[in-house]
Design an enzyme around this catalytic site. Sequence first.
Site, PDB file in Angstrom:
ATOM      1  N   LYS A   7       4.696   5.161  -1.309  1.00  0.00           N
ATOM      2  CA  LYS A   7       4.933   6.387  -1.649  1.00  0.00           C
ATOM      3  C   LYS A   7       6.420   6.756  -1.539  1.00  0.00           C
ATOM      4  CE  LYS A   7       0.339   8.113  -0.559  1.00  0.00           C
ATOM      5  NZ  LYS A   7      -0.406   7.035  -0.622  1.00  0.00           N
TER       6      LYS A   7
ATOM      7  N   TYR B 147       0.798  -1.028   0.027  1.00  0.00           N
ATOM      8  CA  TYR B 147       0.063   0.003   0.065  1.00  0.00           C
ATOM      9  C   TYR B 147       0.857   1.450   0.109  1.00  0.00           C
ATOM     10  CZ  TYR B 147      -4.078  -2.810   0.618  1.00  0.00           C
ATOM     11  OH  TYR B 147      -5.248  -3.601   0.460  1.00  0.00           O
ATOM     12  N   SER B 148       0.719   2.276   0.977  1.00  0.00           N
ATOM     13  CA  SER B 148       1.075   3.395   0.666  1.00  0.00           C
ATOM     14  C   SER B 148       2.987   3.462   1.332  1.00  0.00           C
ATOM     15  CB  SER B 148       0.698   4.690   1.785  1.00  0.00           C
ATOM     16  OG  SER B 148      -0.604   4.812   1.079  1.00  0.00           O
ATOM     17  N   THR B 149       3.251   2.388   1.649  1.00  0.00           N
ATOM     18  CA  THR B 149       4.479   2.283   1.764  1.00  0.00           C
ATOM     19  C   THR B 149       5.422   2.589   0.584  1.00  0.00           C
ATOM     20  OG1 THR B 149       4.464   1.027   3.843  1.00  0.00           O
ATOM     21  CG2 THR B 149       6.546   0.951   2.687  1.00  0.00           C
TER      22      THR B 149
END
Length: 401
Positions: free
Chosen positions: A72, A68-70
């Site tokens: 980013k 997921y947002s890791t």
Amino acid sequence: MTVRVHGTCAPGFERVREEFERNFTERGELGAAVAVTVDGAFVVDLWAGDADRSGTRPWERDTLVNVYSTTKGMTALCAHLLVERGELDLDAPVARYWPQFARAGKADLPVRWLLSHRAGLIAPGEPLGPGAVYDWEKVTDALAATTPWWRPGTAQGYHAVTFGFLVGEVVRRITGVTLGAFLRSEVTGPLDADVFVGTPPGEHGRCADMAPPVTGTDDAPSRGAFARIPDPPVSGLGEAPTAPLTLAFGYLPLGDVNGAAYRSAEIPATNGHATARGLAAVYRELACGRLLGADTVERLRTTQSGADEPDLVLRAGTPLAETWSWGLGFMLNLYGQAGPNPRAFGHGGAGGSYAFADPENRVSYAYTMNRMGVGTSGEDLRSAHLVGALYKALGAGGGGE
């Protein structure tokens, strides 16, 4: 319950292994991995559990999982590589690199506001419907045409999905290749690090399936089924709203995160697939000063937020986010989720994955899992216990304090 833990743990770091085991025996872990480097060498590289809910596939050393947002952090890193090379100016208008972005009052919006969640573009102006998230041109064209949801620069609000399209399109316009291809050719390929944005079909067989929380009653974590934003974009670029905004996934439905379409797509804010070892290897380079120069690292971890500034999106659903401190594409260590050094930086993902660099202590850390927990900022207790054990082993070095 017993669990067989695989991998290596250097002498002195046994507490990390003990907490990793407790994640399975006491905290509902399904499958997971944790990796740590100190002074550039791996001191922890552990994995255990199952890659699916049926228990038919064991978690292996090379198991990839949606973080997921890791993701980013990897996307931001690509932008900073271009800054380091003099090809991207953080204070230049986005429209210098992406001319179509100048529409709807955004002609002067600087690149740094994309990286610091201050652009007011948490969703397209209109819902794009199922499958649109897999159509890069459709999403980026829609964002270029969108009037910001608040006056850019006046407030911060987590760009949960759009961050990757916005930053990724700038990278694509400069390099001529997609964000995922750039990441692979310039960073993860040379490092032999298992991190993908756009996972090749040939690698899907080693991807773990995401599973809902232990207390969950459905498969919500495998679907992008979040509420839409309550109000339309502000006409005339008005001031920031005072009420928290909901995550904008409803405008960009993600679909089945365990499916081939999602795994193969490039959604650089939220669909990176990685091993813990791969993420730790990338952050190792940042911790040891080998990938970016010292000035660039200082710039990316300098807060872009005001004192005690709330995040308009995260405060709607994240316990730790009444105030927030963003760097340039990275979560800063405001709450100690990356240990005692306030200058550590990284990024967490929905459900619990987390990775960071601590340059003062020359440490990198990554935790990946397939059992969804809560939050996106590294506050998941499974990771918190691992980080706590790590710094106890290190003597709780504060680095930048």
